[in-house]
Design a protein around this motif. Structure first.
Motif, short mmCIF file in Angstrom:
data_model
loop_
_atom_site.label_atom_id
_atom_site.label_comp_id
_atom_site.label_asym_id
_atom_site.label_seq_id
_atom_site.Cartn_x
_atom_site.Cartn_y
_atom_site.Cartn_z
N ARG A 65 12.87 -48.63 -31.33
CA ARG A 65 12.90 -47.75 -32.50
C ARG A 65 13.23 -46.31 -32.14
O ARG A 65 13.86 -45.60 -32.91
CB ARG A 65 11.55 -47.81 -33.23
CG ARG A 65 11.34 -49.09 -34.01
CD ARG A 65 10.33 -48.91 -35.12
NE ARG A 65 8.98 -48.78 -34.63
CZ ARG A 65 8.15 -49.80 -34.41
NH1 ARG A 65 8.58 -51.03 -34.60
NH2 ARG A 65 6.92 -49.59 -34.00
N VAL A 66 12.78 -45.85 -30.97
CA VAL A 66 12.95 -44.44 -30.62
C VAL A 66 14.14 -44.21 -29.70
O VAL A 66 14.36 -43.07 -29.27
CB VAL A 66 11.68 -43.87 -29.97
CG1 VAL A 66 10.48 -44.06 -30.88
CG2 VAL A 66 11.42 -44.47 -28.60
N ALA A 67 14.89 -45.25 -29.39
CA ALA A 67 15.97 -45.11 -28.39
C ALA A 67 16.93 -43.99 -28.77
O ALA A 67 17.30 -43.16 -27.92
CB ALA A 67 16.72 -46.43 -28.23
N GLY A 68 17.37 -43.95 -30.02
CA GLY A 68 18.31 -42.92 -30.43
C GLY A 68 17.70 -41.53 -30.35
O GLY A 68 18.33 -40.59 -29.86
N ARG B 86 17.39 -40.30 -26.76
CA ARG B 86 18.67 -39.84 -26.17
C ARG B 86 18.99 -38.42 -26.59
O ARG B 86 19.72 -37.71 -25.89
CB ARG B 86 19.81 -40.79 -26.57
CG ARG B 86 19.81 -42.11 -25.81
CD ARG B 86 21.11 -42.86 -25.99
NE ARG B 86 21.30 -43.30 -27.36
CZ ARG B 86 20.88 -44.47 -27.85
NH1 ARG B 86 20.24 -45.32 -27.05
NH2 ARG B 86 21.09 -44.80 -29.11
N GLY B 87 18.46 -37.98 -27.71
CA GLY B 87 18.72 -36.62 -28.18
C GLY B 87 17.80 -35.58 -27.57
O GLY B 87 17.93 -34.39 -27.91
N LEU C 289 9.20 -38.95 -31.21
CA LEU C 289 8.78 -40.19 -30.57
C LEU C 289 7.43 -40.71 -31.02
O LEU C 289 7.21 -41.91 -31.06
CB LEU C 289 8.73 -39.99 -29.04
CG LEU C 289 9.98 -39.44 -28.37
CD1 LEU C 289 9.74 -39.27 -26.88
CD2 LEU C 289 11.18 -40.34 -28.62
N VAL C 290 6.51 -39.80 -31.35
CA VAL C 290 5.12 -40.22 -31.57
C VAL C 290 4.66 -40.01 -33.01
O VAL C 290 4.00 -40.89 -33.58
CB VAL C 290 4.18 -39.48 -30.60
CG1 VAL C 290 2.73 -39.88 -30.84
CG2 VAL C 290 4.58 -39.77 -29.15
#
Length: 331
Positions: free
Chosen positions: A47-50, A53-54, A145-146
């Motif tokens: 879910r947080v991959a994108g 990357r930022g 992320l959290v």
């Protein structure tokens, strides 16, 4: 050799639990750099991959040695049981640059070549600027992320605190510490807690400060202990119930229970494997808080749930009757 915490008479009376969104943010950033921890959090990682990357997490990863010291000022022990991220990050920004500089230098020394790298030299040359930069990065990591998952995470963490608080009341400190993690051992003769998973040897007398016990999602399955003076002695341990953290609650409600109570009400009852508040439960089920609240009230009136206040919210949990009804095959 283990990490040993020596308790005095006053310390036994000053053991407390806390939940820290800043700690979870720091630990989540660490997971991204630790492949051996990622298997426990694959749905979250996808879910947080994108968003990940930022973010340029390299400045934080530089201060997270695989073994050794991480700067205490970046995640100070929480002062209360349920602090907000905003309160905690304000404490990071207010760190004394001299103290923070020494803290960061110690962390850099744990990774060969880190202090001599361009990034390491920049940290050591201007600790005040480094503190501001790292605080801003932690805030960005929290938001990306959290924070979107915080209702779910907070519910699990607070459920762990509620469970272990009951165990403390039932069996005392010795029993509590023995149950928190397999690496914990309590020596009643010397009133010393040993953490055998600790790499190296460290002995600290608590000196009347007591001990903060900090359940954590993202450190699973490890234990983190430390915090040198003047910080409050703290041990972070893996939270209970992580196996079901990222799984969807829907699709696991017995069909017969749905016919008895109605599908949504049965879904609410079955989702309460651990104590949870209305907002966290609504987030987990993907339903409106008002809808969940109405069903919680009916289930409580029927004797299937009980409720109690914890900090700023009301936690609901199943009664023995509620457990029996929601798990018809358990016997």
């Amino acid at each position: 050799m283990p990490y040993r915490l020596s308790f005095g008479e006053a310390d036994v009376l000053r053991v407390r639990f806390a939940v820290s969104p800043l700690w979870e943010t720091h630990s989540a950033v660490r997971v991204l750099a630790r492949p051996h921890q990622q298997g426990y959090h694959l749905p979250w990682l996808r879910r947080v991959a994108g968003a990940a990357r930022g973010l340029d997490l390299a400045p934080l990863h530089l201060l997270m040695p695989r073994q050794g010291h991480s700067p205490d000022f970046l995640f100070p022990p929480p002062l209360g049981p349920t602090g907000t991220f905003e309160e905690e990050i304000a404490a990071v920004r207010a760190a004394d640059p001299v103290v923070a500089g020494a803290d960061m230098a110690r962390a850099l020394a744990c990774t060969p070549g880190a202090a001599r790298s361009a990034a390491g030299r920049a940290v050591l040359a201007d600790p005040a600027a480094a503190v501001a930069r790292l605080a801003a990065l932690l805030e960005a990591a929290w938001e990306a992320l959290v924070e979107p998952e915080w209702p779910r995470l907070r519910a699990l963490l607070e459920a762990d605190v509620a469970y272990h608080s009951r165990r403390l009341a039932e069996g005392g400190l010795e029993r509590l510490l023995a149950e928190l993690h397999p690496s914990f051992s309590w020596d009643a003769a010397t009133t010393t807690l040993s953490v055998t998973s600790y790499r190296g040897e460290h002995v600290r007398a608590l000196g009347g400060q007591g001990l903060v016990l900090l359940p954590s999602v993202f450190i699973w399955p490890e234990v983190v202990s430390g915090f040198d003076p003047p910080w409050q002695p703290t041990v972070a341990y893996p939270v209970r119930g992580i196996g079901g953290l990222w799984t969807a609650a829907r699709g696991r409600t017995p069909e017969v229970l749905g016919r008895l109570l109605g599908p949504v009400r049965a879904e609410v009852l079955c989702a309460l494997a651990e104590p949870m508040g209305t907002s966290a439960l609504a987030h987990r089920l993907g339903r409106a808080p008002s809808t969940v609240s109405a069903h919680l009230s009916v289930l409580r009136e029927a004797g299937l749930l009980t409720s109690r206040r914890y900090g700023h919210q009301v936690l609901y949990e199943r009664t023995p009757l509620g457990i029996a009804v929601s798990q018809p095959d358990a016997g």
